[in-house]
Motif scaffolding. Sequence first.
Motif, short mmCIF file in Angstrom:
data_model
loop_
_atom_site.label_atom_id
_atom_site.label_comp_id
_atom_site.label_asym_id
_atom_site.label_seq_id
_atom_site.Cartn_x
_atom_site.Cartn_y
_atom_site.Cartn_z
N THR A 114 0.82 -1.21 0.00
CA THR A 114 0.00 0.00 0.00
C THR A 114 0.85 1.26 0.00
N GLY A 115 2.14 1.12 0.03
CA GLY A 115 3.02 2.28 0.13
C GLY A 115 3.43 2.83 -1.21
N PRO A 116 4.33 3.80 -1.17
CA PRO A 116 4.77 4.45 -2.40
C PRO A 116 5.58 3.53 -3.33
N ARG A 117 6.07 2.42 -2.82
CA ARG A 117 6.84 1.49 -3.66
C ARG A 117 6.01 0.30 -4.14
N ALA A 118 4.71 0.40 -4.01
CA ALA A 118 3.83 -0.72 -4.37
C ALA A 118 3.99 -1.12 -5.83
N ARG A 119 4.02 -0.17 -6.75
CA ARG A 119 4.13 -0.49 -8.18
C ARG A 119 5.47 -1.14 -8.51
N ILE A 120 6.53 -0.65 -7.85
CA ILE A 120 7.85 -1.25 -8.05
C ILE A 120 7.83 -2.71 -7.60
N CYS A 121 7.24 -2.94 -6.43
CA CYS A 121 7.14 -4.32 -5.92
C CYS A 121 6.26 -5.17 -6.82
N GLN A 122 5.17 -4.60 -7.32
CA GLN A 122 4.28 -5.36 -8.19
C GLN A 122 5.02 -5.83 -9.44
N ARG A 123 5.82 -4.98 -10.02
CA ARG A 123 6.61 -5.39 -11.20
C ARG A 123 7.60 -6.50 -10.83
N PHE A 124 8.22 -6.38 -9.66
CA PHE A 124 9.19 -7.38 -9.21
C PHE A 124 8.49 -8.72 -8.94
N TRP A 125 7.36 -8.69 -8.24
CA TRP A 125 6.63 -9.94 -7.96
C TRP A 125 6.17 -10.58 -9.27
N THR A 126 5.75 -9.76 -10.22
CA THR A 126 5.32 -10.29 -11.52
C THR A 126 6.48 -11.01 -12.20
N ARG A 127 7.65 -10.41 -12.16
CA ARG A 127 8.84 -11.04 -12.76
C ARG A 127 9.15 -12.36 -12.08
N LEU A 128 9.06 -12.39 -10.76
CA LEU A 128 9.33 -13.63 -10.04
C LEU A 128 8.30 -14.71 -10.39
N VAL A 129 7.04 -14.32 -10.41
CA VAL A 129 5.98 -15.30 -10.69
C VAL A 129 6.16 -15.93 -12.07
N THR A 130 6.62 -15.15 -13.03
CA THR A 130 6.82 -15.71 -14.37
C THR A 130 8.09 -16.55 -14.47
N ALA A 131 8.95 -16.48 -13.46
CA ALA A 131 10.19 -17.24 -13.47
C ALA A 131 10.11 -18.52 -12.64
N ILE A 132 9.16 -18.59 -11.75
CA ILE A 132 9.11 -19.68 -10.78
C ILE A 132 8.10 -20.74 -11.20
N PRO A 133 8.53 -22.00 -11.22
CA PRO A 133 7.56 -23.06 -11.51
C PRO A 133 6.68 -23.33 -10.29
N ALA A 134 5.50 -23.91 -10.54
CA ALA A 134 4.64 -24.32 -9.44
C ALA A 134 5.30 -25.48 -8.72
N PRO A 135 5.11 -25.67 -7.45
CA PRO A 135 4.33 -24.90 -6.50
C PRO A 135 5.13 -23.79 -5.80
N GLN A 136 6.39 -23.62 -6.17
CA GLN A 136 7.22 -22.62 -5.51
C GLN A 136 6.73 -21.19 -5.71
N ARG A 137 5.90 -20.98 -6.72
CA ARG A 137 5.47 -19.62 -7.03
C ARG A 137 4.32 -19.15 -6.16
N ALA A 138 3.74 -20.01 -5.35
CA ALA A 138 2.52 -19.67 -4.58
C ALA A 138 2.73 -18.48 -3.65
N GLN A 139 3.80 -18.47 -2.89
CA GLN A 139 4.01 -17.38 -1.93
C GLN A 139 4.25 -16.06 -2.63
N THR A 140 5.00 -16.08 -3.70
CA THR A 140 5.25 -14.86 -4.45
C THR A 140 3.98 -14.41 -5.18
#
Length: 154
Positions: A104-130
């Motif tokens: 919810t902070g000022p870095r939310a969009r930066i984090c969202q882009r980073f989490w998106t990158r991680l989610v596209t790199a991680i196979p299931a089921p390791q991607r669940a937490q990210t």
Amino acid sequence: MSTTSVASVEPTPLAEPSVDLPLDPGLSRHFTQCLAEHAEQDREVAATGDDADTKAARRERLRFVLTQIHAADTGAELPAPILAQVVVVLRDNSIRYCFYTLSTGPRARICQRFWTRLVTAIPAPQRAQTAMLLAVTAYTGGDTALATRRSGSR
């Protein structure tokens, strides 16, 4: 004594969002190999307690992830071993919970882009937490299509 009946209401199914987060197969293969290499660190994280050394180690791991988020935001292409290490660190609940505050902070969009990158790199089921970090960040930012996206094991 009078009885009141409660009507059963069927939930309205959500429409399938149009957001797609395809898994990057090349990066995913490399990531799986790197994750296996970080298995020992993963076991250490799982076995940690709450002593002073553990708290200091967690602060260092938290700084590590924050540094990677900043590096990715400045355009650095993070290699699979670094992404794997981030995922291992995020398996520690106390560290991962810290990142929910960024949703919810000022870095939310930066984090969202980073989490998106991680989610596209991680196979299931390791991607669940990210994926959960991504969903919370997207939802609090008003991106409900991304927040409700069902991440497959592609």
